[in-house]
Design an enzyme around this catalytic site. Structure first.
Site, PDB file in Angstrom:
ATOM      1  N   THR A  20       5.924  14.996  -2.849  1.00 31.39           N
ATOM      2  CA  THR A  20       4.425  14.514  -3.066  1.00 31.39           C
ATOM      3  C   THR A  20       3.707  15.388  -1.781  1.00 31.39           C
ATOM      4  O   THR A  20       4.047  15.566  -0.802  1.00 31.39           O
ATOM      5  CB  THR A  20       4.386  13.107  -2.873  1.00 31.39           C
ATOM      6  OG1 THR A  20       3.031  12.948  -2.698  1.00 31.39           O
ATOM      7  CG2 THR A  20       5.046  12.509  -1.610  1.00 31.39           C
ATOM      8  N   GLU A  77       1.251  13.805  -0.596  1.00 33.73           N
ATOM      9  CA  GLU A  77       1.156  12.808   0.586  1.00 33.73           C
ATOM     10  C   GLU A  77       1.986  12.937   1.734  1.00 33.73           C
ATOM     11  O   GLU A  77       1.594  12.588   2.681  1.00 33.73           O
ATOM     12  CB  GLU A  77       1.874  11.279  -0.190  1.00 33.73           C
ATOM     13  CG  GLU A  77       0.830  10.732  -1.024  1.00 33.73           C
ATOM     14  CD  GLU A  77      -0.609  10.309  -0.625  1.00 33.73           C
ATOM     15  OE1 GLU A  77      -0.379   9.496   0.651  1.00 33.73           O
ATOM     16  OE2 GLU A  77      -1.635  10.691  -1.119  1.00 33.73           O
ATOM     17  N   TYR A  82       4.875   5.011   2.329  1.00 35.18           N
ATOM     18  CA  TYR A  82       5.339   5.679   1.106  1.00 35.18           C
ATOM     19  C   TYR A  82       5.367   6.984   1.591  1.00 35.18           C
ATOM     20  O   TYR A  82       6.578   7.607   1.105  1.00 35.18           O
ATOM     21  CB  TYR A  82       3.906   5.524   0.068  1.00 35.18           C
ATOM     22  CG  TYR A  82       4.277   6.803  -1.235  1.00 35.18           C
ATOM     23  CD1 TYR A  82       5.249   6.322  -2.136  1.00 35.18           C
ATOM     24  CD2 TYR A  82       3.639   7.618  -1.027  1.00 35.18           C
ATOM     25  CE1 TYR A  82       5.415   7.389  -3.225  1.00 35.18           C
ATOM     26  CE2 TYR A  82       3.902   8.883  -2.139  1.00 35.18           C
ATOM     27  CZ  TYR A  82       4.508   8.365  -3.021  1.00 35.18           C
ATOM     28  OH  TYR A  82       4.904   9.494  -4.418  1.00 35.18           O
ATOM     29  N   LYS A 119       8.915   9.247   1.531  1.00 33.42           N
ATOM     30  CA  LYS A 119       9.040  10.310   0.816  1.00 33.42           C
ATOM     31  C   LYS A 119       9.585  11.617   1.437  1.00 33.42           C
ATOM     32  O   LYS A 119      10.391  12.594   1.193  1.00 33.42           O
ATOM     33  CB  LYS A 119       7.764  10.761   0.198  1.00 33.42           C
ATOM     34  CG  LYS A 119       7.551   9.848  -1.251  1.00 33.42           C
ATOM     35  CD  LYS A 119       8.568  10.418  -2.526  1.00 33.42           C
ATOM     36  CE  LYS A 119       8.264   9.832  -3.555  1.00 33.42           C
ATOM     37  NZ  LYS A 119       8.989  10.126  -4.863  1.00 33.42           N
TER      38      LYS A 119
HETATM   39  P1  NAP Z   1       5.270   5.660 -12.164  1.00 35.48           P
HETATM   40  O1  NAP Z   1       4.607   6.020 -13.310  1.00 35.48           O
HETATM   41  O2  NAP Z   1       4.992   4.842 -11.100  1.00 35.48           O
HETATM   42  O3  NAP Z   1       6.803   5.651 -12.400  1.00 35.48           O
HETATM   43  C1  NAP Z   1       7.702   5.262 -11.376  1.00 35.48           C
HETATM   44  C2  NAP Z   1       9.011   5.179 -12.176  1.00 35.48           C
HETATM   45  O4  NAP Z   1      10.053   4.809 -11.103  1.00 35.48           O
HETATM   46  C3  NAP Z   1       9.233   3.864 -13.174  1.00 35.48           C
HETATM   47  O5  NAP Z   1       9.950   4.443 -14.352  1.00 35.48           O
HETATM   48  C4  NAP Z   1       9.887   2.884 -12.539  1.00 35.48           C
HETATM   49  O6  NAP Z   1      10.649   1.993 -13.205  1.00 35.48           O
HETATM   50  C5  NAP Z   1      10.725   3.665 -11.517  1.00 35.48           C
HETATM   51  N1  NAP Z   1      11.394   2.834 -10.550  1.00 35.48           N
HETATM   52  C6  NAP Z   1      10.774   2.275  -9.788  1.00 35.48           C
HETATM   53  N2  NAP Z   1      11.823   1.623  -8.801  1.00 35.48           N
HETATM   54  C7  NAP Z   1      12.887   1.898  -9.253  1.00 35.48           C
HETATM   55  C8  NAP Z   1      14.466   1.330  -8.838  1.00 35.48           C
HETATM   56  N3  NAP Z   1      14.353   0.484  -7.850  1.00 35.48           N
HETATM   57  N4  NAP Z   1      15.152   1.499  -9.764  1.00 35.48           N
HETATM   58  C9  NAP Z   1      15.184   2.570 -10.993  1.00 35.48           C
HETATM   59  N5  NAP Z   1      13.878   2.874 -11.118  1.00 35.48           N
HETATM   60  C10 NAP Z   1      13.002   2.473 -10.564  1.00 35.48           C
HETATM   61  O7  NAP Z   1       5.211   7.179 -11.394  1.00 35.48           O
HETATM   62  P2  NAP Z   1       4.990   8.699 -11.757  1.00 35.48           P
HETATM   63  O8  NAP Z   1       3.588   8.858 -11.875  1.00 35.48           O
HETATM   64  O9  NAP Z   1       5.480   8.959 -13.235  1.00 35.48           O
HETATM   65  O10 NAP Z   1       5.813   9.580 -10.603  1.00 35.48           O
HETATM   66  C11 NAP Z   1       7.003  10.047 -10.880  1.00 35.48           C
HETATM   67  C12 NAP Z   1       7.524  10.399  -9.485  1.00 35.48           C
HETATM   68  O11 NAP Z   1       6.582  11.584  -9.020  1.00 35.48           O
HETATM   69  C13 NAP Z   1       7.395   9.462  -8.525  1.00 35.48           C
HETATM   70  O12 NAP Z   1       8.733   9.607  -7.740  1.00 35.48           O
HETATM   71  C14 NAP Z   1       6.222   9.616  -7.550  1.00 35.48           C
HETATM   72  O13 NAP Z   1       6.370   8.973  -6.295  1.00 35.48           O
HETATM   73  C15 NAP Z   1       6.076  10.930  -7.588  1.00 35.48           C
HETATM   74  N6  NAP Z   1       4.848  11.639  -7.326  1.00 35.48           N
HETATM   75  C16 NAP Z   1       3.922  11.334  -8.318  1.00 35.48           C
HETATM   76  C17 NAP Z   1       2.536  12.004  -8.279  1.00 35.48           C
HETATM   77  C18 NAP Z   1       1.659  11.640  -9.381  1.00 35.48           C
HETATM   78  O14 NAP Z   1       0.448  12.065  -8.948  1.00 35.48           O
HETATM   79  N7  NAP Z   1       1.836  10.913 -10.329  1.00 35.48           N
HETATM   80  C19 NAP Z   1       2.444  12.973  -7.403  1.00 35.48           C
HETATM   81  C20 NAP Z   1       3.480  13.310  -6.557  1.00 35.48           C
HETATM   82  C21 NAP Z   1       4.570  12.659  -6.751  1.00 35.48           C
HETATM   83  P3  NAP Z   1       9.982   0.644 -13.980  1.00 35.48           P
HETATM   84  O15 NAP Z   1       9.038   1.143 -15.055  1.00 35.48           O
HETATM   85  O16 NAP Z   1      11.137  -0.161 -14.195  1.00 35.48           O
HETATM   86  O17 NAP Z   1       8.920  -0.195 -12.788  1.00 35.48           O
HETATM   87  O1  G4F Z   2      -5.173   7.201  -7.275  1.00 32.56           O
HETATM   88  P1  G4F Z   2      -4.489   6.993  -5.847  1.00 32.56           P
HETATM   89  O2  G4F Z   2      -4.063   5.425  -5.829  1.00 32.56           O
HETATM   90  O3  G4F Z   2      -3.467   8.011  -5.402  1.00 32.56           O
HETATM   91  P2  G4F Z   2      -2.705   8.305  -4.211  1.00 32.56           P
HETATM   92  O4  G4F Z   2      -2.823   7.639  -3.126  1.00 32.56           O
HETATM   93  O5  G4F Z   2      -3.171   9.970  -4.079  1.00 32.56           O
HETATM   94  O6  G4F Z   2      -1.190   8.453  -4.458  1.00 32.56           O
HETATM   95  C1  G4F Z   2      -0.865   9.090  -5.719  1.00 32.56           C
HETATM   96  O7  G4F Z   2      -0.624  10.599  -5.570  1.00 32.56           O
HETATM   97  C2  G4F Z   2       0.357  10.925  -4.896  1.00 32.56           C
HETATM   98  C3  G4F Z   2       0.365  12.437  -4.669  1.00 32.56           C
HETATM   99  O8  G4F Z   2      -0.635  12.821  -3.583  1.00 32.56           O
HETATM  100  C4  G4F Z   2       1.677  10.548  -5.478  1.00 32.56           C
HETATM  101  F1  G4F Z   2       2.521  10.724  -4.370  1.00 32.56           F
HETATM  102  C5  G4F Z   2       1.547   8.841  -5.518  1.00 32.56           C
HETATM  103  O9  G4F Z   2       2.846   8.558  -5.929  1.00 32.56           O
HETATM  104  C6  G4F Z   2       0.537   8.466  -6.473  1.00 32.56           C
HETATM  105  O10 G4F Z   2       0.675   9.084  -7.653  1.00 32.56           O
HETATM  106  O11 G4F Z   2      -5.769   7.022  -4.809  1.00 32.56           O
HETATM  107  C7  G4F Z   2      -6.201   8.378  -4.690  1.00 32.56           C
HETATM  108  C8  G4F Z   2      -7.548   8.223  -3.633  1.00 32.56           C
HETATM  109  C9  G4F Z   2      -7.026   7.376  -2.311  1.00 32.56           C
HETATM  110  O12 G4F Z   2      -7.749   8.316  -1.049  1.00 32.56           O
HETATM  111  C10 G4F Z   2      -7.772   6.152  -2.498  1.00 32.56           C
HETATM  112  O13 G4F Z   2      -7.929   5.561  -0.958  1.00 32.56           O
HETATM  113  O14 G4F Z   2      -8.587   7.229  -4.066  1.00 32.56           O
HETATM  114  C11 G4F Z   2      -8.735   6.241  -3.309  1.00 32.56           C
HETATM  115  N1  G4F Z   2      -9.265   5.201  -3.791  1.00 32.56           N
HETATM  116  C12 G4F Z   2     -10.638   4.668  -3.824  1.00 32.56           C
HETATM  117  N2  G4F Z   2     -10.692   3.401  -4.514  1.00 32.56           N
HETATM  118  C13 G4F Z   2      -8.688   4.164  -4.632  1.00 32.56           C
HETATM  119  C14 G4F Z   2      -9.619   3.128  -5.126  1.00 32.56           C
HETATM  120  N3  G4F Z   2      -7.392   4.181  -5.093  1.00 32.56           N
HETATM  121  C15 G4F Z   2      -6.885   3.369  -5.726  1.00 32.56           C
HETATM  122  N4  G4F Z   2      -5.705   3.269  -6.209  1.00 32.56           N
HETATM  123  N5  G4F Z   2      -7.854   2.041  -6.132  1.00 32.56           N
HETATM  124  C16 G4F Z   2      -9.178   2.267  -5.822  1.00 32.56           C
HETATM  125  O15 G4F Z   2      -9.768   1.220  -6.029  1.00 32.56           O
END
Ligand code: NAP
Ligand code: G4F
Length: 363
Positions: free
Chosen positions: A128, A130, A152, A156
């Protein structure tokens, strides 16, 4: 040899798109699910019952379940997407986050080694942006120093380094995709983009009065999740195991995202005030529809993410601008406008049914 993929996190946003992508390529797809007291398989419901799609109970915190499953499935590729993925939640549940997001990666690697698959099974780790956290340079690329800034991100970071370590120590094909934020109509409802698009749709349809947000100045490089899962696959098809930044190369603030989402929902916003007193006002009605709440501030926030996808573009042939920021917001708002309208109809039907049943009982 048949391509067999094991996806952890199959029920999540990325897991569901990746399953569709790999099934279309002819893979056998196996996914890990957890038992839950409510139905949480909405994102993959349309895939269940397909002959090449298989679900298995296991958990990232349970080594034995992972060792057994890897032995049974004999995957040629593992996509480790499972994580406690919410940054704000990681401040409330730091130990759980570390167990799943850090040690969970180690458990997958060891499950592969225990089953003697290290030379036949490639592993993708969902890393990520992050990791860049309190950023030390902009834009960020594969050589930018890491400075994790939440429990987090620290978890990671362990995942990133243990993948690199096993690659070098045991000559395994394991790689990290350093993905910047990617969103979609399947995004969890507490991430900021989806929270905004759902609220804009509800406010436009008279179902909600006001949306409360945290840091409006935070900058993100937002892409479309459907485009990003292709990169996960491309990273594992590359001739050598390497880590890649996946991003669009374009940055926007949370405020800009909200302004555009409300515009697509039919509401023109104007912004007044500063910091905690800032408000988004509906120009047509003069009502405050967006306000700031300290509840959504984080103890430490990452505020300047901006990715440089040059390496992925040149070496993987990936196009970072397949879906623009404007298209992404439009897709999400259009979806949520329909969802809110459909929920309303379903709600009215539930009330009518309830009234009918009560009426019948009272006869
Ligand atoms: P998400 O929608 O929150 O999905 C997370 C998945 O992990 C769900 O299927 C959840 O299962 C599973 N999980 C959580 N804890 C578990 C456990 N103990 N054992 C087995 N499964 C578990 O996340 P996403 O947005 O698809 O992201 C996928 C991956 O990419 C994550 O690792 C996230 O940190 C990383 N990532 C995401 C972004 C982004 O912007 N989306 C960016 C960078 C990296 P349940 O449905 O059972 O909860
Ligand atoms: O949408 P966010 O919660 O995503 P964040 O923290 O960037 O994390 C996501 O992206 C990461 C990749 O960079 C992944 F690794 C991670 O698993 C996840 O998918 O927040 C984005 C930004 C933050 O700066 C937060 O402070 O939006 C700001 N924000 C402002 N108001 C808010 C809110 N975030 C959330 N969730 N809710 C609010 O009301």
């Amino acid at each position: 040899m048949k391509n067999v993929a094991l996806i952890t996190g199959v029920t999540g946003q990325d897991g569901s798109y990746l399953s569709e992508f790999l099934l279309a390529k002819g893979y056998d797809v196996h996914g890990i699910i957890r038992r839950s007291s409510v139905d949480y398989r909405e994102r993959i419901a349309h895939l269940e019952g397909k002959p090449n799609f298989h679900l298995h109970y296991a958990d990232m915190s349970d080594s034995m379940s992972l060792v057994k499953l890897v032995g049974q499935v004999q995957p040629t590729e593992i996509y480790n997407l499972a994580a406690q993925s919410h940054v704000q939640v990681s401040f409330d549940a730091p130990e759980f986050t570390a167990d799943v997001d850090a040690v969970g990666v180690l458990r997958i690697l060891e499950a592969v080694r225990t089953n003697h698959l290290e030379q036949t099974c490639k592993i993708y780790q969902a890393s990520t942006s992050e990791l860049y956290g309190k950023v030390e340079e902009v834009p960020q690329n594969e050589n930018t120093p890491f400075h994790p800034y939440s429990p987090y991100a620290v978890a990671k970071l362990y995942g990133f380094w243990i993948i690199k370590e096993y690659r070098e120590a045991y000559n395994m094909f394991c790689c990290s995709g350093i993905l910047f934020n990617h969103e979609s109509e399947r995004r969890g409802e507490t991430f900021v983009t989806r929270k905004i698009t759902l609220a804009a749709a509800r406010i436009a349809q008279g179902k909600q009065d006001c949306l409360y947000l945290g840091n409006l100045d935070s900058l993100r490089d937002w892409g479309y999740a459907k485009d990003y899962v292709e990169c996960m696959w491309l990273i594992l098809q590359h001739d050598k195991p390497e880590d890649f930044v996946i991003a669009t190369g374009v940055q926007h603030t949370v405020r800009e995202f909200a302004t555009l989402a409300f515009k697509y929902a039919g509401i023109e916003l104007k912004w007044e005030g500063e910091g905690i007193d800032e408000k988004g006002i509906n120009v047509a009605t003069g009502k405050v529809v967006v306000a700031v709440s300290p509840d959504f501030y984080r103890p430490t926030d990452v505020v300047n993410l901006w990715g440089d996808p040059t390496k992925a573009k040149n070496e993987l042939g990936w196009n970072p601008q397949t879906t623009s920021f404007e298209e992404l917001v439009k897709i999400m708002v259009a979806h949520d406008m329909q969802k809110v309208a459909a929920d309303h109809v379903a709600g009215v039907m539930r009330i009518n049914l309830q009234e009918y049943l009560e009426h019948r009982e009272n006869r």
